[in-house]
Design a protein around this motif. Structure first.
Motif, PDB file in Angstrom:
ATOM      1  N   SER A   1       0.850  -1.183   0.000  1.00 34.41           N
ATOM      2  CA  SER A   1       0.000   0.000   0.000  1.00 34.41           C
ATOM      3  C   SER A   1       0.887   1.234   0.000  1.00 34.41           C
TER       4      SER A   1
ATOM      5  N   LEU B   1       1.352   5.320   0.245  1.00 34.70           N
ATOM      6  CA  LEU B   1       0.732   6.536   0.758  1.00 34.70           C
ATOM      7  C   LEU B   1       0.702   7.551  -0.373  1.00 34.70           C
TER       8      LEU B   1
ATOM      9  N   TYR C   1      -4.501   6.000   0.716  1.00 37.19           N
ATOM     10  CA  TYR C   1      -3.657   4.845   0.508  1.00 37.19           C
ATOM     11  C   TYR C   1      -4.113   4.112  -0.755  1.00 37.19           C
TER      12      TYR C   1
END
Lengths: 112, 116
Positions: B95, B97, B105
């Motif tokens: 994931s 940012l 995300y």
């Protein structure tokens, strides 16, 4: 570190009824609270999110409420449909670490 | 929107071998990448956080020598499971940012690892 608890673990509702899933978090610095829907073997899909400066947010049949004082937030799905059946996760993160910590998940089944 | 491409989607390997999983951000720069592991019917458990150009930070209980993370560029982060064992069989997902447009995300599609 952050700990997110989620209830219930399973939820069965009749089509057309409402479903509510609740989460509590431990880190008072958390300020971003997304909800995800995950189907088997797939990535989590963001369905709604809320930030700490807002108490409620709504998007059609889905709404999220946040109580910062009590450190809990809830997902509300109205007029449920069979296609809403999936596993739902709440999560929390804060701007200090940006780590996104997930709740334990709720398996929602909507019966026709 | 932001897209993270994760490969492979499925991999089967023999015990004792190593497996590399790649996550690429296709249309944005991922300065921070998170790696999760998800066992069947369980939640996503954060394993580690990687930042471009620096060493990854691992969550408590995650062996850094077993799960090697490299984030050599702003668009590529890799997770290598070394000396894999059957208990490492799991769904691994990255994931990124995303802060370029809106804080959030972006998840990769996940890798199903089976160690036989």
């Amino acid at each position: 570190g952050e700990n997110v608890e989620q209830h219930p673990s399973t939820l069965s509702v009749q089509e057309g009824d409402s479903a509510v899933i609740k989460c509590t978090y431990s880190d008072s610095a958390s300020n971003y609270f997304p909800w995800y829907k995950q189907e088997l073997g797939k990535r989590p899909q963001l369905i709604i999110d809320i930030r700490s400066n807002v108490g409620e947010k709504k998007d059609q049949r889905i709404a999220v409420t946040l109580n910062k004082t009590a450190k809990h937030f809830s997902l509300h799905i109205t007029e449920t449909q069979p296609e809403d059946s999936a596993v739902y996760f709440c999560a929390a993160s804060n701007e200090n670490t940006d780590k996104l910590i997930f709740g334990t998940g709720t398996r929602l089944q909507v019966f026709p | 929107g932001a897209v993270v491409s994760q490969h492979p989607s499925r991999v089967i390997c023999k015990s004792g071998t190593s497996v590399k999983i790649e996550c690429r951000s296709l249309d944005f720069q991922a300065t921070t990448m998170f790696w999760y592991r998800q066992f069947p019917k369980q939640s996503l458990m954060l394993m580690a956080t990687s930042n471009e150009g620096s060493k990854a930070t691992y969550e408590q209980g995650v062996e850094k020598d077993k799960f090697l993370i490299n984030h050599a560029s702003l668009t590529l982060s890799t997770l290598t499971v070394t000396s894999a064992h059957p208990e490492d069989s799991s769904f691994y997902i990255c994931s990124a940012l995303t802060t370029a447009t809106l804080y959030g995300y972006t998840f990769g599609s996940g890798t199903r690892l089976t160690v036989v």
